[in-house]
Enzyme design. Structure first.
Site, short mmCIF file in Angstrom:
data_model
loop_
_atom_site.label_atom_id
_atom_site.label_comp_id
_atom_site.label_asym_id
_atom_site.label_seq_id
_atom_site.Cartn_x
_atom_site.Cartn_y
_atom_site.Cartn_z
N LYS A 42 0.84 -1.21 0.00
CA LYS A 42 0.00 0.00 0.00
C LYS A 42 0.87 1.26 0.00
O LYS A 42 0.69 2.15 -0.82
CB LYS A 42 -0.95 0.01 1.22
CG LYS A 42 -1.86 -1.22 1.30
CD LYS A 42 -2.77 -1.17 2.52
CE LYS A 42 -2.07 -1.23 3.86
NZ LYS A 42 -1.37 -2.51 4.14
N ARG B 204 -10.46 0.25 8.40
CA ARG B 204 -9.96 -1.09 8.75
C ARG B 204 -11.00 -1.90 9.49
O ARG B 204 -10.72 -3.05 9.82
CB ARG B 204 -8.75 -0.92 9.66
CG ARG B 204 -7.41 -1.32 9.05
CD ARG B 204 -6.41 -1.13 10.14
NE ARG B 204 -5.12 -1.72 9.95
CZ ARG B 204 -4.09 -1.12 9.35
NH1 ARG B 204 -4.23 0.06 8.81
NH2 ARG B 204 -2.92 -1.73 9.31
N ARG C 156 11.60 -4.91 5.45
CA ARG C 156 11.15 -3.52 5.21
C ARG C 156 11.93 -2.51 6.04
O ARG C 156 12.16 -2.71 7.23
CB ARG C 156 9.66 -3.42 5.55
CG ARG C 156 9.18 -1.97 5.68
CD ARG C 156 7.71 -1.81 5.47
NE ARG C 156 6.88 -2.25 6.57
CZ ARG C 156 5.55 -2.18 6.57
NH1 ARG C 156 4.91 -1.69 5.50
NH2 ARG C 156 4.86 -2.60 7.60
N ARG D 116 10.44 -0.90 11.60
CA ARG D 116 9.29 -0.86 12.50
C ARG D 116 9.33 -2.00 13.49
O ARG D 116 9.55 -3.15 13.11
CB ARG D 116 7.99 -0.89 11.69
CG ARG D 116 7.66 0.47 11.10
CD ARG D 116 6.55 0.41 10.11
NE ARG D 116 5.37 -0.32 10.59
CZ ARG D 116 4.26 -0.42 9.91
NH1 ARG D 116 4.14 0.16 8.72
NH2 ARG D 116 3.24 -1.10 10.40
N ARG E 177 -1.24 -9.12 13.38
CA ARG E 177 -1.74 -8.12 12.43
C ARG E 177 -2.52 -8.78 11.30
O ARG E 177 -3.52 -8.26 10.83
CB ARG E 177 -0.58 -7.28 11.89
CG ARG E 177 0.00 -6.37 12.96
CD ARG E 177 1.36 -5.84 12.60
NE ARG E 177 1.36 -5.03 11.40
CZ ARG E 177 2.44 -4.79 10.65
NH1 ARG E 177 3.61 -5.30 11.00
NH2 ARG E 177 2.34 -4.05 9.58
#
Ligand code: ADP
Ligand code: ADP
Ligand code: ZN
Length: 216
Positions: free
Chosen positions: A13, A88, A127, A161, A172
């Site tokens: 995203k 969400r 990431r 993160r 998640r």
């Protein structure tokens, strides 16, 4: 043009938003980025949010809805906006719908990035992002052109993160499956849902999304 970009954590995203912002002049409204800014600032909201984020759970709807409403009202969104990471939950989707009709705004497309759960862990474990301009990178799939230097702004400091570790990613993903995926039929019924294969290269995914924006 107002868009929603939806998909599980690691679907791409943020990566696609970066391109869409550059090309179409849209403003990215990422509730994840807003929450991380609150955490960094040490605000009361940030303190509450940090505990939930680190456990891989969602932050309560009322806090999120208030946060996004004030952002949509900003003049910088006049070219349009992309909602990234919001809505969400069904409650957030309903609140958004009400908020937009009160402001005489609408969502043109809801882009769902579809990716298999197996590749998500590998995407998230590699990431990182620029500490200064927030440009997104990956250890294997998107390294900076020069090691240790951000392509976009030249900064040399990067962040990872704390919620991208595999244990948290599992929670998640559960939150996505149980609380977020159920809102997809709501947009499908409205005829605005566009499902995009998110497993291809960043470039392939971008071309598909671009085509939807240009030709519906
Ligand atoms: P990703 O894009 O990797 O899925 P985000 O940056 O969107 O992650 O979100 C990180 C965390 O912030 C989420 O796991 C959740 O705790 C919180 N969060 C972000 N957006 C929302 C939202 N709309 N509602 C509730 N919690 C949210
Ligand atoms: P999201 O915002 O949905 O959580 P990101 O855009 O941050 O996801 O992407 C997660 C990680 O995967 C990032 O490190 C990014 O560079 C990488 N990534 C994004 N899209 C792709 C893709 N199509 N192929 C390979 N890696 C990707
Ligand atoms: Zn940078």
């Amino acid at each position: 043009m107002n868009l929603i970009i939806l998909g599980p954590p690691g679907a791409g995203k943020g990566t696609q938003c970066e391109r869409l912002v550059e090309t179409f002049g849209l403003v990215q409204l990422s509730t994840g980025d807003m929450l991380r800014a609150e955490v960094t600032s040490g605000s009361e909201l940030g303190k509450k949010a940090k505990i939930l984020i680190d456990a891989g759970n969602l932050v309560p709807d009322d806090l999120i809805i208030a946060m996004i409403s004030s952002q949509i009202d900003r003049p910088s969104t006049e070219n349009g906006f992309i909602l990234d990471g919001f809505p969400r939950t069904t409650a957030q989707a309903n609140a958004l719908h009400k908020m937009l009709s009160e402001k005489s705004l609408k969502i043109d497309h809801v882009i769902q990035l579809a990716v298999d759960e197996e590749i998500i862990v590998s995407r998230l474990s590699g990431r990182f992002s620029c500490a200064k301009c927030h440009a997104g990178y990956h250890d294997i799939f998107k390294k900076p052109n020069k090691d240790g230097i951000c392509d976009k702004c030249g900064a040399q400091e990067f962040l990872r993160r704390s919620d991208d570790k595999p244990e948290t990613v599992r929670s998640r993903l559960r939150a996505y499956r149980e609380q977020t995926a159920p809102i997809l039929p709501f947009y499908d019924e409205k005829g605005v849902l566009k499902v995009v294969d998110g497993m291809g290269s960043m470039e392939d995914v971008y071309n598909t999304v671009r085509e939807i924006i240009l030709n519906g």
